[in-house]
Design a protein around this motif. Structure first.
Motif, PDB file in Angstrom:
ATOM      1  N   ILE A  60       0.860  -1.178   0.000  1.00 54.14           N
ATOM      2  CA  ILE A  60       0.000   0.000   0.000  1.00 54.14           C
ATOM      3  C   ILE A  60       0.898   1.229   0.000  1.00 54.14           C
ATOM      4  O   ILE A  60       1.787   1.359   0.854  1.00 54.14           O
ATOM      5  N   VAL A  61       0.692   2.103  -0.967  1.00 52.18           N
ATOM      6  CA  VAL A  61       1.348   3.405  -0.950  1.00 52.18           C
ATOM      7  C   VAL A  61       0.398   4.367  -0.246  1.00 52.18           C
ATOM      8  O   VAL A  61      -0.730   4.575  -0.700  1.00 52.18           O
ATOM      9  N   TRP A  62       0.862   4.915   0.834  1.00 54.39           N
ATOM     10  CA  TRP A  62       0.026   5.778   1.673  1.00 54.39           C
ATOM     11  C   TRP A  62       0.524   7.209   1.536  1.00 54.39           C
ATOM     12  O   TRP A  62       1.586   7.562   2.052  1.00 54.39           O
ATOM     13  N   ASP A  63      -0.237   8.029   0.825  1.00 56.09           N
ATOM     14  CA  ASP A  63       0.080   9.453   0.736  1.00 56.09           C
ATOM     15  C   ASP A  63      -0.329  10.090   2.057  1.00 56.09           C
ATOM     16  O   ASP A  63      -1.471  10.497   2.242  1.00 56.09           O
ATOM     17  N   ILE A  64       0.604  10.178   2.972  1.00 54.77           N
ATOM     18  CA  ILE A  64       0.309  10.498   4.358  1.00 54.77           C
ATOM     19  C   ILE A  64       0.005  11.979   4.574  1.00 54.77           C
ATOM     20  O   ILE A  64      -0.604  12.357   5.571  1.00 54.77           O
ATOM     21  N   THR A  65       0.394  12.817   3.613  1.00 52.87           N
ATOM     22  CA  THR A  65       0.091  14.242   3.701  1.00 52.87           C
ATOM     23  C   THR A  65       0.141  14.870   2.322  1.00 52.87           C
ATOM     24  O   THR A  65       0.797  14.368   1.409  1.00 52.87           O
ATOM     25  N   HIS A  66      -0.581  15.997   2.190  1.00 52.73           N
ATOM     26  CA  HIS A  66      -0.545  16.788   0.959  1.00 52.73           C
ATOM     27  C   HIS A  66       0.548  17.852   1.010  1.00 52.73           C
ATOM     28  O   HIS A  66       0.795  18.537   0.019  1.00 52.73           O
ATOM     29  N   ARG A  67       1.173  18.019   2.167  1.00 56.95           N
ATOM     30  CA  ARG A  67       2.207  19.054   2.294  1.00 56.95           C
ATOM     31  C   ARG A  67       3.401  18.736   1.409  1.00 56.95           C
ATOM     32  O   ARG A  67       3.838  17.593   1.336  1.00 56.95           O
ATOM     33  N   CYS A  68       3.954  19.763   0.791  1.00 58.37           N
ATOM     34  CA  CYS A  68       5.169  19.562  -0.001  1.00 58.37           C
ATOM     35  C   CYS A  68       5.929  20.874  -0.116  1.00 58.37           C
ATOM     36  O   CYS A  68       5.330  21.953  -0.173  1.00 58.37           O
ATOM     37  N   ASN A  69       7.245  20.760  -0.158  1.00 57.04           N
ATOM     38  CA  ASN A  69       8.105  21.941  -0.280  1.00 57.04           C
ATOM     39  C   ASN A  69       8.599  22.154  -1.703  1.00 57.04           C
ATOM     40  O   ASN A  69       9.371  23.079  -1.950  1.00 57.04           O
TER      41      ASN A  69
END
Length: 502
Positions: A128-137
């Motif tokens: 399972i690939v879990w996109d744990i947050t939408h935050r990105c730099n």
């Protein structure tokens, strides 16, 4: 070994596999497998007892029924090892790893539930690939999430741990935390630590820009099994223009070096587009100089922010040539191992003559296994979306794939097992009988199946053909210049209609 020897070996193996398939498909055998993987009131998990006795991992005196189960499981493992030329000692060593045990268990439970299928259906996804947050730099041109800021409804720490409990109970083997940039989530260390406590194989997909020696050391202490860092060019100008931030290349390379120094199993991920396809050999050479163990060429899918750069998709001829080059590099034994997420890679490998081991899905089987991995290729089955793999989005939404933005349920409203076994979308993805165009007619549809995310991105239909395959190249000029807007979600895509649990 001559070609006649390989052909003769293939025929013998195919006959053996057919016999195994008939035996495991028998209703009585399936019922027995279900019993193997159930719990005994006295001993606990029969399957764990059997594996403990096989590996000698712990001294145990099981009840008579578990003793019988142990004998039968051990016999089956040994016979399977002989078929594929794997020694008992190597099998015992491998089955000490808890995630490999869980993988074997989920296959057996899948056969008990679904029988033998091509491609094989399993009781829980391996990954399972879990996109744990939408935050990105960063502001990557191809981002499938269009990630910038955290979503208001992202699962909190306790909710994330409850999900990990469910995934462990279901039999999921591996979790890859991604994003956004997962290292921007303040509680990511707690979540990784808890995932390791639940015996998952845990990996991290990162842009690498936040990693220094101190953080790399923390990741080692947490028990992280693998990290994959995005590197999309062999020079700063190209990488930074793709990633949208000046200086990203230097910080990413520094992050890679820090992970390698810390002893983390490190790979790089490259999204192959028309701007980068010619740089793949140079990126591979750079990866070798950095000391990474693996390079993954990601199949470009025009979704999320990537819709705006659909004209940068490589041609079917370029994709075919790339796969042949990757195969040549893997056969040469040069490090790092290089793979592709495009399901056509397995088809190219099986069709090419000579060489060593055959890569199927995202794994390279190694040299000296000619024919044996080919015999398994149709069971592994190429595209694994909704079949051996799925994704979780930051707010708990389950999707077939990070690149296939169809919601099949939310973990705040239903259990993972309910979604995995009952989603209409997942059920459709597990069958190759109704694929459209050449993907449905192709003799290799069982070992490849085309990328379902690319089919959906271009045509709004998970059963459409994959326009990236060389066998579909005649349709190239008729493709839309931009990917289609996905159709509105069906009832299945909106969720399971169950009251909130969290």
């Amino acid at each position: 070994m001559t070609s006649d020897d390989i052909e003769s070996g293939d025929e013998m193996l195919s006959s053996t596999m057919a016999s195994i398939e008939r035996w495991l498909g028998n209703p009585l055998t399936r019922a027995l497998l279900g019993w193997f993987t159930s719990d005994c009131k006295t001993c606990g998990s029969r399957f764990d007892v059997a594996l403990d006795r096989f590996t000698g991992q712990r001294d145990i005196s099981p009840c008579p029924s578990c003793l019988l189960a142990s004998w039968l499981v051990g016999l089956t493992i040994r016979r399977s090892g002989k078929i594929f030329g794997v020694s008992d000692d190597l099998l015992k060593e491998g089955l000490h790893a808890p995630y490999l045990r869980r993988g074997l268990s989920t296959v057996v439970r899948g056969i008990a539930r679904y029988g033998i299928t091509r491609p094989q259906k399993v009781n829980a996804p391996f990954l399972i690939v879990w996109d744990i947050t939408h935050r990105c730099n960063l502001r990557c041109a191809h981002c499938y999430q269009d990630a910038r800021k955290a979503l208001p409804g992202e699962l909190n720490t306790e909710e994330a741990k409850k999900v990990l409990d469910e995934l462990a109970a279901a039999g999921v083997v591996a979790i890859a935390f991604s994003g956004g940039e997962p290292l921007m989530r303040p509680d990511i260390r707690d979540i990784i630590r808890y995932a390791k406590e639940k015996s998952f194989f845990v990996s991290l997909a990162s842009n690498g820009t936040l990693i220094d020696d101190a953080l790399a050391g923390e990741l080692v202490a947490l028990g992280l099994d693998y990290i994959e860092i995005s590197l999309d060019a062999a020079n700063a100008a190209h990488h930074d223009s793709f990633r949208g931030v000046h200086g990203a290349f230097d910080r990413t390379v520094a992050g890679i070096r820090a992970c390698v120094r810390a002893g983390i199993d490190t790979g790089i991920a490259t999204t192959v587009t028309a701007r980068t396809v010619d740089q793949v050999p140079a990126i591979h050479a750079l990866a070798a100089s950095l000391g990474v163990n693996r390079m993954m060429c990601f199949n470009f899918v025009p979704t999320g922010r990537g819709v705006e750069m659909v004209d940068q998709d490589i041609t079917p001829d370029q994709r075919e040539a790339l796969h042949k080059w990757i195969l040549e590099m893997d056969h040469s034994g040069k490090n790092p191992v290089i793979l592709s997420t495009a399901p056509q890679f397995a088809r190219v490998a099986v069709e090419e003559e000579g060489g060593g081991g055959i890569p199927v899905a995202h794994f390279y089987a190694g040299n000296g296994l000619e024919g044996k991995t080919a015999a398994l290729a149709e069971f592994i089955g190429g595209c694994g979306a909704g079949r051996i793999y799925c994704s979780i989005e930051p707010e708990g939404t389950v999707q077939p794939c990070v690149f296939l933005p169809i919601s099949v349920g939310n973990l705040r409203n239903a259990t993972f097992e309910e979604i995995w076994h009952n989603s209409e979308v997942f059920v459709r993805l597990r069958s190759r009988d109704d694929l459209q165009g050449n993907c449905g007619e192709c003799r290799n549809r069982l070992l490849c199946g085309g990328c379902r995310a690319r089919a959906y991105a271009y045509f709004g239909d998970i059963k459409a053909m994959d326009p990236g395959c060389i066998r579909n190249k005649k349709y190239r000029n008729s493709l839309p210049r931009k990917a289609e807007t996905p159709p509105p979600p069906t009832r299945d895509q909106k969720g399971m209609g169950v009251s909130p649990r969290m």
